[in-house]
Design an enzyme around this catalytic site. Structure first.
Site, mmCIF file in Angstrom:
data_model
loop_
_atom_site.group_PDB
_atom_site.id
_atom_site.type_symbol
_atom_site.label_atom_id
_atom_site.label_comp_id
_atom_site.label_asym_id
_atom_site.label_seq_id
_atom_site.Cartn_x
_atom_site.Cartn_y
_atom_site.Cartn_z
ATOM 1 N N LYS A 174 4.454 3.559 18.001
ATOM 2 C CA LYS A 174 4.498 4.999 17.680
ATOM 3 C C LYS A 174 4.828 5.832 18.921
ATOM 4 O O LYS A 174 5.605 6.788 18.834
ATOM 5 C CB LYS A 174 3.166 5.419 17.060
ATOM 6 N N VAL A 208 5.048 7.791 12.191
ATOM 7 C CA VAL A 208 4.054 8.184 13.202
ATOM 8 C C VAL A 208 3.140 9.250 12.596
ATOM 9 O O VAL A 208 3.614 10.236 12.023
ATOM 10 C CB VAL A 208 4.725 8.771 14.463
ATOM 11 N N ILE A 212 0.774 13.375 8.788
ATOM 12 C CA ILE A 212 0.926 14.575 9.635
ATOM 13 C C ILE A 212 2.413 14.856 9.839
ATOM 14 O O ILE A 212 3.143 13.984 10.298
ATOM 15 C CB ILE A 212 0.298 14.369 11.034
ATOM 16 N N LYS A 267 7.230 1.715 11.314
ATOM 17 C CA LYS A 267 7.290 2.060 12.753
ATOM 18 C C LYS A 267 7.787 0.912 13.617
ATOM 19 O O LYS A 267 8.456 1.134 14.619
ATOM 20 C CB LYS A 267 5.936 2.562 13.261
ATOM 21 N N THR A 276 0.827 -1.214 0.000
ATOM 22 C CA THR A 276 0.000 0.000 0.000
ATOM 23 C C THR A 276 0.861 1.265 0.000
ATOM 24 O O THR A 276 0.672 2.152 -0.840
ATOM 25 C CB THR A 276 -0.918 0.002 1.255
ATOM 26 N N VAL A 277 1.815 1.346 0.919
ATOM 27 C CA VAL A 277 2.595 2.585 1.028
ATOM 28 C C VAL A 277 3.582 2.718 -0.135
ATOM 29 O O VAL A 277 3.685 3.782 -0.757
ATOM 30 C CB VAL A 277 3.334 2.677 2.392
HETATM 31 N N1 HSE Z 1 -2.404 0.589 10.922
HETATM 32 C C1 HSE Z 1 -1.938 1.919 11.115
HETATM 33 C C2 HSE Z 1 -3.098 2.781 11.595
HETATM 34 C C3 HSE Z 1 -1.376 2.449 9.834
HETATM 35 O O1 HSE Z 1 -4.237 2.343 11.488
HETATM 36 O O2 HSE Z 1 -2.882 3.871 12.097
HETATM 37 C C4 HSE Z 1 -0.632 3.744 9.957
HETATM 38 O O3 HSE Z 1 0.494 3.625 10.746
#
Ligand code: HSE
Length: 408
Positions: free
Chosen positions: A201, A128, A132, A101, A12-13
């Site tokens: 995080k 994190v 943002i 993370k 995805t990323v």
């Molecule tokens: N699974 C994480 C969330 C993805 O839902 O925040 C983003 O770090």
């Protein structure tokens, strides 16, 4: 062409990074002050039939051997093989940018050290808060003052699930499926709902403000799996929302970090954050309160944070960032049981008087869920709450739930 990019891990990323890069390429190049392109995409799955087929390789060594590759974007996730690949890329003199993370929270100190030794950057803005801008601003805030506390909604999936369940009466399973379909959830969503993702995080944010590595196994972590509709109803009647909160407090004795569901004022800075949004409150001795808010998960928000690090890495060239922290022994942090908060207690209606006397009820909650009593206590340490719950059991009082109340 120098300043080529390699993406390792095209989920995805990773695919979001390629998409956003080619959409905004000229602006990104202008900000980086250099021509850029993605030369390699490393993945075990073939990219034949996609627009990226000519960039695809399975062989990471090709990336390491190519002197034109200046930046490796690690979007594999997890520890294996991401840790090994990141180390080898840094040792080969390439900047590494990541959204991972788990890796930063577990091995960040070691990777930062290797980066410094090889005069390159290890950057992790996307790890994190998704899109943002948080890591860089937070680190820069530290230059002028002391950050004493950070508290945030750090997991978009759980916030999405809780919002959908309690605003739309959607089932937990359906809300989770929707979060997965939107690319918010972890590959194994138990990391979301059990609080592990938020824990990683808060470890990264704690390490940043502390300057020393805070490891996930040192941070007390509770997820949202035990939260019931009755908890939310009682909290709401008292003017609160229930949210999964990661928080850390720092004082002269050190630092206490934890993750747990908690009540926060519905009208407060964290209580009105819904859906996939994240919100992080940063409290500084000179700074006062600063709030960061935005999309904490999802393909393109996270990709945009990754690419902001790519711009930084390329612009910095051989100047290494001071952003980071040193390694530290495990178990040097404070005990979460010393943390003091008010509590919301729910008990069967028949136990109202006895439980109120035992816990020191300060404020009855009305209406309580059917057949129950609920109240707010005064400030109690976690240790005291454990003792009182044990005494309640001895007295035959069933404590239906005991949730922290946070003053944010
Ligand atoms: N699974 C994480 C969330 C993805 O839902 O925040 C983003 O770090």
């Amino acid at each position: 062409m120098k300043n080529q990019i390699a993406i390792i891990g095209f989920g995805t990323v990773g695919s979001g990074v390629a998409e956003v890069f080619y959409k905004n390429r000229s602006a990104i190049e202008k900000k980086a002050g250099s021509c850029l392109d993605i030369k390699y995409i490393v993945d075990i799955r073939s990219l034949e039939g996609t627009p990226y087929a000519n960039k695809w390789t399975k062989d990471f060594q090709v990336v390491l051997d190519d002197e034109d590759v200046a930046v490796v974007i690690e979007t594999i996730g997890g520890l294996t093989p991401a840790f090994d690949f990141s180390k080898r890329a840094l040792q080969a003199g390439k900047h590494v940018v990541t959204s991972n993370k788990e890796l930063v929270a577990t091995h960040g100190a070691e990777l930062l050290k290797i980066a410094r030794e090889h005069n390159v950057n290890y950057l992790f803005e996307a790890s994190v808060g998704g899109g943002i801008p948080l890591i860089h601003p937070l680190y820069q805030c530290l230059g002028a003052g002391d950050i004493t506390e950070v508290a945030g909604i750090l997991n978009g999936t759980t916030n999405f699930i809780m919002t959908r369940m309690f605003e739309d009466q959607m089932s937990f399973e359906d809300a989770l499926k929707m979060a997965q379909a939107n690319g918010y959830a972890e590959a194994n969503p138990s990391a979301d709902v059990e609080g592990k993702d938020a824990c990683r995080k808060i470890c990264i944010l704690s390490s940043l403000i502390y300057g020393k590595h805070v490891y996930p196994d040192e941070v007390h972590t509770e997820g949202i799996t035990g939260i019931t509709l009755e908890d939310v109803q009682a909290a709401s009647a008292a003017g609160y929302a229930v949210r999964l909160i990661g928080r850390v407090k720092k004082d002269s004795n050190g630092l206490i970090a934890m993750v747990s569901p908690a009540l926060v004022s519905k009208k407060g800075q964290l209580g009105n954050i819904t859906d996939v949004f994240n919100g992080v409150l940063v409290r500084g001795s000179d700074l006062g309160d600063v709030m960061f808010y935005g999309r904490g998960a999802g393909k393109t928000p996270t990709a945009s944070a990754v690419l902001s690090d790519v711009i930084d890495a390329v612009r910095a060239g051989g100047n290494i960032s001071i952003l980071g922290w040193e390694d530290a022994p495990h178990n040097t942090n404070g005990d979460y049981l010393d943390d003091v908060t008010r509590m919301m207690i729910r008990v069967p209606a028949s136990a109202e008087k006895a439980a109120g006397a035992l816990f020191g009820a300060e404020e009855a909650i009305t209406p309580a869920p059917a057949g129950e009593a609920a109240f707010l206590t005064g400030p109690l340490s976690g240790r005291k709450v454990q003792e009182l719950c044990a005494q309640a059991k001895e007295q035959g009082i069933e404590v239906l739930s005991a949730l922290r109340v946070l003053e944010y």
